[in-house]
Motif scaffolding. Sequence first.
Motif, mmCIF file in Angstrom:
data_model
loop_
_atom_site.group_PDB
_atom_site.id
_atom_site.type_symbol
_atom_site.label_atom_id
_atom_site.label_comp_id
_atom_site.label_asym_id
_atom_site.label_seq_id
_atom_site.Cartn_x
_atom_site.Cartn_y
_atom_site.Cartn_z
ATOM 1 N N TYR A 196 32.447 -0.463 30.299
ATOM 2 C CA TYR A 196 31.140 0.163 30.339
ATOM 3 C C TYR A 196 30.064 -0.917 30.453
ATOM 4 O O TYR A 196 30.131 -1.935 29.743
ATOM 5 C CB TYR A 196 30.895 0.991 29.085
ATOM 6 C CG TYR A 196 31.913 2.090 28.863
ATOM 7 C CD1 TYR A 196 31.673 3.384 29.313
ATOM 8 C CD2 TYR A 196 33.118 1.824 28.211
ATOM 9 C CE1 TYR A 196 32.600 4.395 29.112
ATOM 10 C CE2 TYR A 196 34.057 2.827 28.008
ATOM 11 C CZ TYR A 196 33.793 4.109 28.458
ATOM 12 O OH TYR A 196 34.721 5.109 28.264
ATOM 13 N N VAL A 197 29.089 -0.696 31.340
ATOM 14 C CA VAL A 197 28.002 -1.656 31.547
ATOM 15 C C VAL A 197 26.678 -0.963 31.267
ATOM 16 O O VAL A 197 26.369 0.084 31.857
ATOM 17 C CB VAL A 197 28.012 -2.207 32.990
ATOM 18 C CG1 VAL A 197 26.882 -3.208 33.178
ATOM 19 C CG2 VAL A 197 29.359 -2.846 33.311
ATOM 20 N N CYS A 198 25.888 -1.532 30.360
ATOM 21 C CA CYS A 198 24.559 -1.000 30.044
ATOM 22 C C CYS A 198 23.591 -1.489 31.123
ATOM 23 O O CYS A 198 23.341 -2.692 31.247
ATOM 24 C CB CYS A 198 24.122 -1.472 28.662
ATOM 25 S SG CYS A 198 22.512 -0.853 28.159
ATOM 26 N N THR A 199 23.082 -0.566 31.925
ATOM 27 C CA THR A 199 22.247 -0.952 33.064
ATOM 28 C C THR A 199 20.774 -1.112 32.705
ATOM 29 O O THR A 199 20.009 -1.690 33.471
ATOM 30 C CB THR A 199 22.376 0.092 34.185
ATOM 31 O OG1 THR A 199 21.981 1.379 33.665
ATOM 32 C CG2 THR A 199 23.812 0.171 34.690
ATOM 33 N N SER A 200 20.366 -0.594 31.540
ATOM 34 C CA SER A 200 18.947 -0.644 31.187
ATOM 35 C C SER A 200 18.633 -1.676 30.112
ATOM 36 O O SER A 200 17.509 -1.736 29.638
ATOM 37 C CB SER A 200 18.483 0.738 30.711
ATOM 38 O OG SER A 200 19.223 1.147 29.572
ATOM 39 N N GLY A 201 19.611 -2.446 29.723
ATOM 40 C CA GLY A 201 19.405 -3.438 28.669
ATOM 41 C C GLY A 201 20.729 -3.901 28.116
ATOM 42 O O GLY A 201 21.593 -4.369 28.860
ATOM 43 N N THR A 202 20.917 -3.763 26.817
ATOM 44 C CA THR A 202 22.173 -4.149 26.174
ATOM 45 C C THR A 202 22.580 -3.067 25.192
ATOM 46 O O THR A 202 21.764 -2.237 24.773
ATOM 47 C CB THR A 202 22.024 -5.484 25.417
ATOM 48 O OG1 THR A 202 21.039 -5.328 24.382
ATOM 49 C CG2 THR A 202 21.613 -6.614 26.344
ATOM 50 N N PHE A 203 23.881 -3.096 24.824
ATOM 51 C CA PHE A 203 24.337 -2.196 23.775
ATOM 52 C C PHE A 203 23.787 -2.679 22.434
ATOM 53 O O PHE A 203 23.302 -3.800 22.299
ATOM 54 C CB PHE A 203 25.866 -2.148 23.745
ATOM 55 C CG PHE A 203 26.459 -1.457 24.943
ATOM 56 C CD1 PHE A 203 26.379 -0.078 25.077
ATOM 57 C CD2 PHE A 203 27.096 -2.184 25.939
ATOM 58 C CE1 PHE A 203 26.923 0.566 26.176
ATOM 59 C CE2 PHE A 203 27.640 -1.558 27.045
ATOM 60 C CZ PHE A 203 27.549 -0.180 27.163
#
Length: 308
Positions: A196-203
Amino acid sequence: MQVFVYLMSLLGLCSALPHDSTYPGTDGRSFVNFNISPPRKFTNQALSKAEACRDPSGFTGYCVASAACRAFNGTQGARCPKRPAGTGTCCLVDRCPVAPPTVPSGGAVITAPIPDSGSAVGTEVQFICQPGLVFEGIPEVMVTATCDVRGTWSPAVIPNCVPAPPTVCVSEPPSAPADVLVSDGGDRFIGALVYYVCTSGTFADGRAITAARCGEDGLWSPETLPECVTAPPTECASPPPEAPAGVLQHFDGNLTIGALSLYTCAATGMVFPSGASFLLATCHEDGTWQPDDVPSCAQPVATLSHGY
């Protein structure tokens, strides 16, 4: 006559024979000094007669030469007394004095009828697990216990049966919100991974990429994804507010968070609505300017004295 003497010796009725003798390293077995032909499976022309041994349970075995011991895997049995060359060096028993291993928890035996104590050497008992279960700690689907030439059952204990571990995932990987990119190859076997890749920032744990794994229990871990947090801006989202007519702006072009833009009234004696002759706009942590609008300058409001 020989048979009679042999029976007497086994029953301990012939005091002239050393049937009470216990030799070092024999595990309590005693020996009868009487020649007797070994059973057919141990027949050897060079050993047509062999000294007999008897263990405490009363079962009789045969002292055979070292070559025959090796041939029939009997070297683990009790050792016979040392004799001149060509005589026996180990004791091969002909029966197991104890019952075979018990059926394990969740198991079953496919040998019928189940033998009791006194089974002949070579007797086998086969164990399996009930449907949906497997032997604990071993990959075999069937375990065979054998009465060996030592007079013992091998193995002596059968592992318990436990639920068979899953080979595929029993649940689906965690779902992803709109701002998370999913890389899923579609595998649903134990050990499969979904990224899973957070596209709007970070987890929430600070990583931009995380993974879920299908564990040995068939469940995905983690069950839910950490929150995808928008990364805080490092610069202002726009230039500072423009100065209206009659207001001078003093700005050095710095757009980093915390930057300042100074505004002053162009005409002497003019002030902002707050009464101050200057105003500061600041770039806040969310990237916006506060205030986001600069008012015009005006004459200060006259202050009347009391009674006039």
